[in-house]
Design an enzyme around this catalytic site. Structure first.
Site, mmCIF file in Angstrom:
data_model
loop_
_atom_site.group_PDB
_atom_site.id
_atom_site.type_symbol
_atom_site.label_atom_id
_atom_site.label_comp_id
_atom_site.label_asym_id
_atom_site.label_seq_id
_atom_site.Cartn_x
_atom_site.Cartn_y
_atom_site.Cartn_z
ATOM 1 C CG ASP A 1 -2.296 0.428 0.983
ATOM 2 O OD1 ASP A 1 -2.460 1.557 0.492
ATOM 3 O OD2 ASP A 1 -3.219 -0.348 1.262
ATOM 4 C CG ASP B 1 -4.864 5.618 0.929
ATOM 5 O OD1 ASP B 1 -5.652 4.700 1.190
ATOM 6 O OD2 ASP B 1 -4.924 6.731 1.464
ATOM 7 C CD GLU C 1 -8.896 4.300 -1.876
ATOM 8 O OE1 GLU C 1 -9.824 3.904 -1.151
ATOM 9 O OE2 GLU C 1 -8.011 5.078 -1.460
ATOM 10 C CG HIS D 1 -9.323 -1.535 4.138
ATOM 11 N ND1 HIS D 1 -9.023 -1.537 2.791
ATOM 12 C CD2 HIS D 1 -8.956 -0.323 4.593
ATOM 13 C CE1 HIS D 1 -8.503 -0.374 2.457
ATOM 14 N NE2 HIS D 1 -8.447 0.383 3.530
ATOM 15 C CG ASP D 2 -11.740 1.833 3.222
ATOM 16 O OD1 ASP D 2 -11.311 1.792 4.389
ATOM 17 O OD2 ASP D 2 -11.079 2.264 2.261
HETATM 18 C C1 NOJ Z 1 -8.498 5.076 1.764
HETATM 19 C C2 NOJ Z 1 -8.216 3.892 2.625
HETATM 20 O O1 NOJ Z 1 -8.657 2.736 1.979
HETATM 21 C C3 NOJ Z 1 -8.901 4.133 3.959
HETATM 22 O O2 NOJ Z 1 -8.903 3.002 4.781
HETATM 23 C C4 NOJ Z 1 -8.216 5.305 4.619
HETATM 24 O O3 NOJ Z 1 -8.907 5.652 5.796
HETATM 25 C C5 NOJ Z 1 -8.189 6.533 3.701
HETATM 26 N N1 NOJ Z 1 -7.864 6.212 2.342
HETATM 27 C C6 NOJ Z 1 -7.180 7.516 4.204
HETATM 28 O O4 NOJ Z 1 -5.879 6.995 4.028
#
Ligand code: NOJ
Length: 558
Positions: free
Chosen positions: A98, A199, A256, A329-330
């Site tokens: 990541d 990210d 992302e 994970h989100d």
């Molecule tokens: C996206 C990530 O997937 C998430 O888990 C994170 O809180 C935010 N970006 C900030 O880094």
């Protein structure tokens, strides 16, 4: 289109904190991951994406990095990480890391310096501004509630943080900062990693002047996303990054990118532009949100999902590349969100997997998805750990919104749904740890766990194994064209893939009704073979059949 290994791969995401704990401290770690590599090899995945394992004060579970070139103490040491990389490679798999460079931690040495004075050499690594009329420099909201600005009295200025106040945004306008980031990326690439997941990488270029966003009634702070998503210099920055780092290695990258549209994704992923190799887009996971954002719950309309995913399939055709996901994970667990996590948990998990894995793009499996893990419902807010959830809860309570109403949103959309420990077996704490887990285990672990799925030949695990194997056997799954079928059907999501003389007909029943599928007349073939089905007994032929609840079938036509 050029054929590449990352188009032909299936990626498995590990969120290390919740994966497997080897030393009984209740927190997953690198040695825990190493102990489960044979399980992942058995599943058949090609690439592992590791969510952040770097040094971090864990305000946002590692997405706040205080040293990009060291390992978080709870997860182990650099030697453990090197062993992990070697063990992944020994098994013929790849490892991607990541990359979190829209922001760092406020405990990063750059920020500690930056804070000290206005003329510190690191000052300009971050985004500092004086206040305006006694308040923040602009009205932007943080993604984690409140203002996106934090006042610091040392120099009487504010710094920008699009996420938590412990995640200050890096200033990509500064060429020295950019060079530092590229140096750090090359350091990891030289260690032999196989790529990066980047990210919120489409947030790194902000509109000059950081203007106020149009105000919204009843809101003190509003999202300024039009001033930082896909900003003015984003393509230039990504091209520079690629040229100076990943272009020189045989690796993959995935950006992302919240708020990205197919048109923008074409520019980001077009091979000749050299920016990122594929994107994580968000449109399909926003379809069940209302105008007030993710906590504003709406039921998903199948017609919207069909239109959206088909739009992405067609939108990138012959130009760019996409990733395919329902979980990470989100996001809440897909079987609870889009399937049926009660009576048809197994069937609907397999149906959703079929729908996704037969599309064009690189599929991502999130830990626990392969056993059909479900959402969690904790009664007390204290049982939740996620900063986004906790900040939102506090803000809404202050506005007088009742506990029960807020919890309803958290049950459906909270990020901790995905972060409860992986359920390895039916022993205490699901075999995740011998200590006390940092977040409680889902009580359904006695029924839903890895041991159980590995012992059951009809399990979700083996269903995924088969989908992955088929991808290796049939080029059409990777490279075939895509067309929607039965566009108007209210229950069935169906599409056809085409490559040369072959066709793949994918038929997914999204609900517990029993609709009938009719193959359109213009699809001609001489031979048909059923290659995937989530029920043991099937009736009918590809031309016409009635689907059982959440049934999925894939026919190969020649
Ligand atoms: C996206 C990530 O997937 C998430 O888990 C994170 O809180 C935010 N970006 C900030 O880094």
């Amino acid at each position: 289109m050029k054929k590449t290994w990352w188009k032909e791969s299936v990626v498995y995401q590990i969120y290390p904190r919740s994966f497997a704990d080897s030393n009984g401290d209740g927190i997953g770690d690198l040695k825990g991951i190493i102990s489960k590599l044979d399980y992942l090899k058995k599943l058949g995945v090609d690439v592992i994406w590791l969510s952040p394992v770097y040094k971090s004060p864990n305000d946002d579970n590692g997405y706040d990095i205080s040293d990009y070139q060291d390992i978080m103490d709870e997860f182990g040491t650099m030697a453990d990480w090197e062993e992990l990389l070697a063990e992944v490679h020994n098994r013929g798999m790849k490892l991607i890391m990541d990359l979190v460079v829209n922001h760092s931690s406020d405990e990063h040495k750059w920020f500690i310096e930056s804070k000290k004075s206005k003329d510190n050499p690191y000052r300009d690594y971050y985004i500092w501004r004086p206040g305006k009329d006694g308040r923040e420099p602009n009205n932007w909201a943080s993604a984690f509630s409140g203002s996106a600005w934090q006042y610091d009295e040392t120099t009487d200025e504010y710094f920008l943080h699009l996420f938590s106040k412990k995640q200050p945004d890096l200033n990509w306008e500064n060429p020295t900062l950019r060079e530092e980031v590229y140096k750090m990326m090359n350091w990891w690439l030289d260690k032999g990693i196989d790529g990066f997941r980047m990210d919120v990488v489409n947030f790194i270029s902000k509109v000059e002047g950081l203007p106020d966003a149009p105000s919204e009634a009843g809101k003190k702070y509003v999202s300024g996303h039009e001033y930082f998503m896909n900003g003015p210099r984003i393509h230039e920055f990504l091209q520079e990054m690629h040229e100076k780092t990943t272009a020189n290695y045989d690796v993959m990258t995935v950006g992302e990118m919240p708020g990205v549209t197919p048109a923008e994704a074409r520019a980001y992923t077009a091979e000749e532009r050299g920016e990122v190799y594929m994107v994580f887009q968000f449109e399909h996971v926003d379809l069940d949100s209302g105008p007030d954002g993710k906590w504003d719950l709406r039921p998903l309309k199948l017609a919207d999902l069909k239109e959206n995913l088909s739009g992405w399939q067609k939108g990138l055709e012959n130009i760019g590349w996409n990733s395919l996901y329902f979980n990470n994970h989100d996001q809440p667990r897909m079987v609870s969100r889009f399937g049926n996590d009660g009576k048809y948990r197994v069937e609907s998990a397999k149906m959703l997997a079929t729908l996704l894995h037969m599309m064009k793009g690189t599929p991502y499996i999130y830990q626990g998805e392969e056993m059909g893990m479900t959402n969690i419902r904790f009664e007390n807010i204290e049982q939740y750990k996620d900063i986004e959830t906790l900040n939102m809860y506090k803000e809404k309570r202050e506005q007088g919104i009742p506990h029960e109403k807020i919890m309803e949103s958290i049950y459906v959309k909270g990020r901790d749904n995905a972060r409860t420990p992986v359920q390895w077996d039916d022993s205490e704490h699901a075999g995740f740890t011998t200590g006390t887990p940092w977040i409680e285990v889902n009580p359904n672990y006695k029924e839903i766990n890895a041991k159980a799925v590995v012992e059951d030949k009809n399990s979700i695990f083996y269903y995924y194994q088969n989908l992955i194997r088929l991808r290796k056997q049939h080029e059409i799954i990777v490279y075939g064209g895509y067309d929607i079928l039965l566009e108007e059907n209210a229950d069935i999501f169906s599409y056809v893939r085409t490559l040369g003389d072959e066709k793949l007909v994918v038929v997914c029943n999204f609900y517990d009704q029993e609709p009938t599928f009719h193959l359109p007349d213009d699809i001609r073939f001489t031979k048909s073979e059923l290659i995937v089905c989530n029920y043991a007994a099937t009736e009918g032929s590809v031309e016409e059949f009635t689907l059982k609840p959440y049934e999925a079938r894939v026919y190969l036509l020649k």
